[in-house]
Design an enzyme around this catalytic site. Structure first.
Site, PDB file in Angstrom:
ATOM      1  N   GLY A  95      33.725  32.750  39.475  1.00  0.00           N
ATOM      2  CA  GLY A  95      34.645  33.141  40.473  1.00  0.00           C
ATOM      3  C   GLY A  95      34.587  32.134  41.455  1.00  0.00           C
ATOM      4  NE  ARG A 133      27.596  32.564  43.395  1.00  0.00           N
ATOM      5  CZ  ARG A 133      28.422  33.227  42.788  1.00  0.00           C
ATOM      6  NH1 ARG A 133      28.716  32.977  41.371  1.00  0.00           N
ATOM      7  NH2 ARG A 133      28.857  34.460  43.310  1.00  0.00           N
ATOM      8  CE  LYS A 137      33.439  45.301  34.476  1.00  0.00           C
ATOM      9  NZ  LYS A 137      34.293  44.231  35.158  1.00  0.00           N
ATOM     10  CB  ILE A 159      40.766  60.635  25.371  1.00  0.00           C
ATOM     11  CG1 ILE A 159      42.373  60.426  25.625  1.00  0.00           C
ATOM     12  CG2 ILE A 159      40.136  61.708  26.299  1.00  0.00           C
ATOM     13  CD1 ILE A 159      43.273  61.421  25.464  1.00  0.00           C
ATOM     14  CB  THR A 213      44.313  57.146  26.455  1.00  0.00           C
ATOM     15  OG1 THR A 213      44.704  58.492  26.531  1.00  0.00           O
ATOM     16  CG2 THR A 213      44.777  56.405  27.735  1.00  0.00           C
TER      17      THR A 213
END
Ligand code: C5P
Length: 236
Positions: free
Chosen positions: A211, A182, A68, A72, A75
């Site tokens: 997960g 789920r 995520k 700038i 970068t």
């Protein structure tokens, strides 16, 4: 990307939400060939997981560093270039125009695909207003989805409940990746709005991120295989 062209087994992305590389490697061993695609988030990523991501990609698995990114432009672009060199398949960035533009530049012609997170699912309208936004969640999600598409972003992360609406906006040019899955009867944990694997695929999701229903199962491999079966049935 046409969803029909993704093999059903490659549509399950297992989130390796574990505290160490050793625990992740043990889980990967248990899952064996039942899982082809892994997501590595902050917890494992900041504990050596990006080295593991490179090894996994080298061994033929697909990997999704869920980083995520947002910074700038220069970068972001340099960071994305480094993730592309890991051999990763997906990478998340926040859906700000500058950030998305820089991420698309950074992935260049590599095989890395950029996924934009439109609005974090933990945010409601009040949270957005408190953060200084004028738009509510649904309007901001739609605006950012359109910006992502215009900027050449490859896909979107959304809750499965948003998948059908987003599919109408972006068509089949972008991948839709949905957590909040789920299997029927599985504990929801902290996820508030969940869908079964079959319903999420039917709603238009291309990839499902799962997960705890796999990580915390008594038999993680059997849990992954059951999800594959449900995905295949929804696509039949
Ligand atoms: O354990 P569970 O199946 O809920 O894990 C879902 C994964 O997807 C976690 O790694 C979580 O961080 C991630 N995720 C999410 N909701 C979002 C974005 C990412 O649950 N909106």
């Amino acid at each position: 990307m046409q969803p029909a062209r993704i093999a059903p087994r490659d549509r399950l992305i297992v989130a390796l939400d574990l505290p160490s590389v050793a625990s992740a490697e043990a889980m990967i061993d248990r899952l064996g060939d039942a899982v082809t695609f892994y997501k590595i988030g902050y917890q494992l990523g900041y504990a050596g997981g990006l080295i593991l991501a490179k090894q996994l990609a080298g061994s033929g698995k697909k990997v999704f560093p869920d980083l995520k990114m947002h910074d700038i432009g220069n970068t972001v672009m340099r960071g994305v270039e480094s993730v592309a060199r890991l051999g990763a398949t997906f990478l998340t960035v926040h859906a700000y125009p500058q950030t998305m533009k820089a991420a698309v530049e950074g992935r260049g012609g590599s095989s890395l695909k950029i996924l934009a997170v439109t609005v974090l699912t933990s945010y409601d309208d009040d949270d957005l207003h408190a953060a200084g936004y004028r738009l509510g969640v649904s309007d901001l999600v739609e605006a950012r989805a359109r910006q992502a598409q215009a900027l050449g972003v490859d896909g979107l992360v959304s809750s499965p409940e948003e998948a059908a609406a987003l599919r109408k906006i972006v068509g089949h040019q972008m991948s839709l990746v949905t957590p909040g899955i789920r299997p029927a009867g599985a504990p929801t944990g902290d996820q508030k709005r969940v869908m079964t694997p079959g319903r999420a695929i039917a709603a238009g999701a291309d990839y499902l991120v799962v997960g705890r229903p796999v990580m915390e199962a008594a038999d993680p491999k059997a849990s992954a295989e059951a999800i594959h079966a449900e995905i295949a049935q929804a696509l039949a």
